[in-house]
Design a protein around this motif. Sequence first.
Motif, PDB file in Angstrom:
ATOM      1  N   GLY A  75      -1.932   3.685  -6.063  1.00  0.00           N
ATOM      2  CA  GLY A  75      -0.890   3.412  -5.212  1.00  0.00           C
ATOM      3  C   GLY A  75      -0.190   2.116  -4.746  1.00  0.00           C
ATOM      4  N   GLY A  76       0.861   2.574  -3.871  1.00  0.00           N
ATOM      5  CA  GLY A  76       1.829   1.193  -3.786  1.00  0.00           C
ATOM      6  C   GLY A  76       1.768   1.564  -2.071  1.00  0.00           C
ATOM      7  N   GLN A  77       1.868  -0.130  -1.811  1.00  0.00           N
ATOM      8  CA  GLN A  77       2.681  -0.201  -0.471  1.00  0.00           C
ATOM      9  C   GLN A  77       2.935  -1.091  -0.738  1.00  0.00           C
ATOM     10  OE1 GLN A  77      -1.344  -1.928   0.876  1.00  0.00           O
ATOM     11  NE2 GLN A  77      -2.475   0.492   1.775  1.00  0.00           N
ATOM     12  N   PHE A  78       3.949  -1.341   0.446  1.00  0.00           N
ATOM     13  CA  PHE A  78       5.521  -1.754   1.344  1.00  0.00           C
ATOM     14  C   PHE A  78       5.850  -2.207   2.718  1.00  0.00           C
ATOM     15  CE2 PHE A  78       6.772   0.148  -2.934  1.00  0.00           C
ATOM     16  CZ  PHE A  78       7.500  -1.132  -3.675  1.00  0.00           C
ATOM     17  N   LEU A  79       5.950  -3.292   2.062  1.00  0.00           N
ATOM     18  CA  LEU A  79       6.286  -3.746   4.180  1.00  0.00           C
ATOM     19  C   LEU A  79       7.469  -3.585   4.640  1.00  0.00           C
ATOM     20  CD1 LEU A  79       4.698  -7.955   4.271  1.00  0.00           C
ATOM     21  CD2 LEU A  79       3.536  -5.456   5.645  1.00  0.00           C
ATOM     22  N   ASP A 122      10.186  10.982  -2.566  1.00  0.00           N
ATOM     23  CA  ASP A 122      10.828  10.745  -1.363  1.00  0.00           C
ATOM     24  C   ASP A 122      11.391   9.238  -1.629  1.00  0.00           C
ATOM     25  OD1 ASP A 122       9.656   9.455   1.038  1.00  0.00           O
ATOM     26  OD2 ASP A 122      10.407  11.571   1.071  1.00  0.00           O
ATOM     27  N   PRO A 123      11.766   8.876  -0.705  1.00  0.00           N
ATOM     28  CA  PRO A 123      12.864   7.972  -0.226  1.00  0.00           C
ATOM     29  C   PRO A 123      11.909   6.163  -0.457  1.00  0.00           C
ATOM     30  CG  PRO A 123      14.116   8.796   0.515  1.00  0.00           C
ATOM     31  CD  PRO A 123      13.443   9.944  -0.116  1.00  0.00           C
ATOM     32  N   TRP A 124      10.664   6.603   0.367  1.00  0.00           N
ATOM     33  CA  TRP A 124       9.475   5.862   1.386  1.00  0.00           C
ATOM     34  C   TRP A 124       8.404   6.140   0.177  1.00  0.00           C
ATOM     35  CZ3 TRP A 124      11.748   3.145   4.264  1.00  0.00           C
ATOM     36  CH2 TRP A 124      12.300   2.940   5.150  1.00  0.00           C
ATOM     37  N   ASN A 125       8.088   6.352  -0.822  1.00  0.00           N
ATOM     38  CA  ASN A 125       7.105   6.294  -1.591  1.00  0.00           C
ATOM     39  C   ASN A 125       7.976   5.935  -3.133  1.00  0.00           C
ATOM     40  OD1 ASN A 125       5.923   8.191  -0.048  1.00  0.00           O
ATOM     41  ND2 ASN A 125       6.079  10.147  -1.222  1.00  0.00           N
ATOM     42  N   ASN A 126       9.222   5.029  -3.706  1.00  0.00           N
ATOM     43  CA  ASN A 126       9.439   4.762  -4.570  1.00  0.00           C
ATOM     44  C   ASN A 126      10.197   3.155  -4.127  1.00  0.00           C
ATOM     45  OD1 ASN A 126      12.359   5.046  -5.018  1.00  0.00           O
ATOM     46  ND2 ASN A 126      11.234   6.888  -4.468  1.00  0.00           N
TER      47      ASN A 126
END
Length: 508
Positions: free
Chosen positions: A251-255, A33-37
């Motif tokens: 896990g990953g997080q982005f602004l 999914d584009p928001w997951n990478n």
Amino acid sequence: MSATLGALLRLMEPDWSITLIERLDAAAAESSDPWNNAGTGHSALCELNYTPENPDGSIDITKAVHVNEQFQVSRQFWAHAVDRGVLTDVRSFLNPVPHVSYVQGAERVDYLRKRRDALAANPLFATTEFINDPDEFARRLPFMAAKRDFSEPVALNWTTDGTDIDFGSLSKQLIGFGVRSGTTAMFGHEVRDLTKQSDGSWTVKVRNRRTGVTRKINAKFVFVGAGGDALPLLQKSGIAEAKGYGGFPVGGQFLRTDNPAITAGHRAKVYGFPPLGAPPMSAPHLDTRIITGRPWLLFGPFAGWSPKFLKHGHVTDLPLSVKPHNLASMLGVGLSQISLVNYLIGQLRLSEGDRVDALREFAPSAVDADWELSVAGQRVQVIKPAKGKGGTLEFGTTAISAADGTVAGLLGASPGASTAVPAMLEVMRRCFGDRYDGSWQPRLKEMIPSLGVELSHNPELFNEVWSWGTGVLGLESGTDAGAAALAAGPDDSASPAATGDAEPAGVA
């Protein structure tokens, strides 16, 4: 990975029965999914950890060349797939975006100059530029230049050959091709068990997550491409090749922001050095993303932690993956990766303000209110058995296949799904060796003209396939094309796979 393998097998063997089994109700809703990478589609153009400095001061580009060679294979397959109507909407998954390396400080500026000289001598990286002029920096990256004190030296390695990739759209199009060509897709179905039969085939036990009804599918070949959940499924298969392997979820997080005033001032993927003592996967980057035709900026990654192996997984995933055969590997990594544990603890303590402060090291003018936190996907780093060490933590991908070639799976995360085609070709070579070296070769060479050739040593062939791919994929204008895509603005995991010659089988 699974969508790629399914498309490749369908192109090689149009008459085979292929079934995709996906536990979620939509395709590519986990890591793809584009928001997951980050959508970088790693081609080693900007990732500094691929070009370490040797003790003598020289730059080792070996890994960068290897990763880029893999990307070239994927790029050629995508171009062939577009040319043949397998992929029907290029701009929804592939857009030109410059890839940029960024450093601060005189010592690192010197490193970046040497890095450019080492890379530019290779045809795969010949367009790499070195930029250390503040005015040129500000012209190319206005958002990063705003309010910046240029008294400290800064430099960039810049190439217009980079892309932003929406792996969700790419996966959906590949799966769509498979379904149009006869593949059966079972969404909302979870593989609960894999059992080897006396004739060498596999029985795949599948549960409908909506109704609770279970069924069994017989398959001559099974591919486990379930993202982080691949490890438990390979363990259930009982194959000896999976013994000793473990996994550690991160896990990953982005602004992120879609403020037009900000996105218009940054049209690049800009990678820096990871913080001192942090793992390579933590290298900070400020990325242009184009998702459903809309420009966004993402900054990160910030690490999170959960025992789940999938974003939509279970809190029991990690503890249930610990088996007698991999306990030594898990303990060995636990004792040797104290720095990683400390890094994760530090990341979990970060506040919203701390994250924006980290962004300000890239873009000093960043304002807290413009950015929101987005939770990305789960990546499960491979813990590989190692004699005398218990286990080692791997930051790449590992393909596992049974000796008889009837089952295979993929573990790990980086260097990214851009290596999906070479990784799946390797699975095909291992598991269908006679066909791969025989009847498949002419068709594979038609799809991927450089197959088996190192393009870095064959500049003429590289220029030929690069020009062909650029034309088919509509990437001719470089930066200008990327700017046009961005200026347009809004346009107002997977599970196992199996193939057989007769019985319905599963691919995912």
